[in-house]
Design a protein around this motif. Structure first.
Motif, mmCIF file in Angstrom:
data_model
loop_
_atom_site.group_PDB
_atom_site.id
_atom_site.type_symbol
_atom_site.label_atom_id
_atom_site.label_comp_id
_atom_site.label_asym_id
_atom_site.label_seq_id
_atom_site.Cartn_x
_atom_site.Cartn_y
_atom_site.Cartn_z
ATOM 1 N N HIS A 171 41.119 37.172 47.628
ATOM 2 C CA HIS A 171 42.062 36.553 46.693
ATOM 3 C C HIS A 171 43.078 35.686 47.443
ATOM 4 O O HIS A 171 43.349 34.548 47.046
ATOM 5 C CB HIS A 171 42.771 37.648 45.892
ATOM 6 N N PRO A 314 48.546 46.892 39.852
ATOM 7 C CA PRO A 314 48.954 45.481 39.793
ATOM 8 C C PRO A 314 48.328 44.612 40.890
ATOM 9 O O PRO A 314 48.025 43.436 40.645
ATOM 10 C CB PRO A 314 50.486 45.531 39.942
ATOM 11 N N ILE A 315 48.089 45.177 42.070
ATOM 12 C CA ILE A 315 47.475 44.381 43.151
ATOM 13 C C ILE A 315 46.077 43.938 42.711
ATOM 14 O O ILE A 315 45.695 42.772 42.860
ATOM 15 C CB ILE A 315 47.368 45.200 44.469
ATOM 16 N N LYS A 317 44.909 43.763 39.668
ATOM 17 C CA LYS A 317 45.003 42.840 38.528
ATOM 18 C C LYS A 317 45.277 41.442 39.037
ATOM 19 O O LYS A 317 44.636 40.467 38.631
ATOM 20 C CB LYS A 317 46.110 43.271 37.568
ATOM 21 N N ALA A 318 46.241 41.342 39.955
ATOM 22 C CA ALA A 318 46.595 40.024 40.511
ATOM 23 C C ALA A 318 45.420 39.406 41.232
ATOM 24 O O ALA A 318 45.228 38.184 41.219
ATOM 25 C CB ALA A 318 47.792 40.164 41.444
ATOM 26 N N ASN A 324 43.041 41.638 32.835
ATOM 27 C CA ASN A 324 44.477 41.721 32.582
ATOM 28 C C ASN A 324 44.787 42.203 31.180
ATOM 29 O O ASN A 324 44.014 42.042 30.276
ATOM 30 C CB ASN A 324 45.138 40.369 32.812
#
Ligand code: ASP
Length: 324
Positions: A171, A314-315, A317-318, A324
């Protein structure tokens, strides 16, 4: 009089302790390793298990139950009879990242276990086959960006440490290499040494020997400081990728409902293993980070698992690994 009361209280306390807990362990203990033999989870389990067996006076038998990024073995462990005879070696993937990646996960890392204790911290390294063209981390970044479509990245299944930590890296670099799943990073490392796959992100304890032997190439360690086990290996900050910071861990769990006395015996055996000079040396030589003081308590591990689940959702998801 006081004596009698104390004697009575002691008898009551003893009666409250199930007979099984008093005599525990009276037969071998199975430690489920949710990955293939030879990988970091397996190696850590065998190193600490050997010393724990001596303290407990019973053999700890490692059983490798691989699949689904470690969640198959941990599901089996969570559902085992909570009598101390089935325990498991979990890690940052099975007890941190998995809930975000498996909506139908059949266990809750924060509720379905009796935490025993952390076994080792394991910094993450970016490694490649030895003839992979880039020589430095900066060259690696440029190369994988230019060639992502034809590059293979090995991992130990969705939700595993190698999968989640390389998903973070992909990512950050905005690349989508072809991912190849293995039943653990033991077999993945064999293929990396053999040149069948190009690179992976993995726990240091799996890699030190092959890096030292020159069988694979290491670009950087993703922690703020270098590891004494590989002092020549730069940190990601030194090598020009300061935002890539990630470290993993392995820890021992029992199923929820395991009696407190048994949890205490297992925790004591684990802590004795982590204080033993020969066991420490084996872990340290492989780059493991040994938990000390309160980091060794079941309470610490219970709180740590909660914070890891909260950190990873959250990591991931990001990173686009989770809807999301
Ligand atoms: N290090 C592995 C992972 O990527 C698993 C293993 O221990 O083989 O989760």
């Amino acid at each position: 009089m006081t004596r009698t009361i104390l004697g009575l209280l002691a008898a009551v306390a003893l009666a409250a302790t199930p007979a099984t807990a008093q005599t525990y362990p009276s037969r071998p203990i199975v430690m489920i390793v949710p990955f293939a033999a030879g990988g970091p989870t397996d190696v850590i389990a065998r190193i600490v298990g050997e010393h724990m067996s001596r303290t407990l006076g019973q053999q700890i038998v490692v059983e490798n139950v691989a699949g689904a990024g470690g969640t198959t073995g941990i599901t089996r462990g969570a559902q085992a009879t909570p009598d101390g005879y089935t325990i498991m070696m979990g890690h940052m993937g099975t007890h941190g990242a998995a809930p975000a990646l498996y909506p139908r996960l059949r266990y809750d890392p924060t509720k379905d276990f009796a935490p025993i204790g952390l076994a080792a911290g394991t910094p993450i390294l970016i490694v490649a086959r030895k003839n992979f063209p880039p020589k430095t981390l900066q060259e690696f970044v440029a190369y994988v960006k230019a060639n992502a479509a034809k590059i293979n990245q090995a991992h130990a299944g969705v939700g595993s440490v190698s999968h989640t930590t390389c998903t973070m890296l992909d990512h950050q670099l905005a690349i989508k290499p072809t991912q190849v799943a293995y039943r653990g990073t033991g077999p993945a490392l064999n293929d990396l040494v053999g040149g069948q796959v190009d690179f992976m992100c993995d726990q240091i304890v799996n890699l030190v020997e092959q890096v030292k032997a020159g069988a694979i190439k290491a670009y950087a360690i993703a922690t703020p400081v270098r590891s004494p086990a590989l002092p020549d290996l730069p940190t990601t900050t030194e090598a020009g990728l300061p935002d890539y910071q990630v470290s993993a861990w392995n820890a021992v769990f029992a199923p929820k409902g395991t009696p407190g006395e048994i949890v205490a015996k297992l925790n004591d055996a684990l802590s004795k293993a982590l204080s033993d000079a020969a066991t420490r040396k084996r872990l340290l030589d492989l780059g493991g980070v040994i938990p000390e003081g309160k980091e060794r308590t079941p309470e610490y591990l219970g709180d740590f698992v909660k914070s890891e689940v909260a950190r990873w959702t959250p990591i991931l998801k990001a990173a686009g690994a989770v809807a999301n």
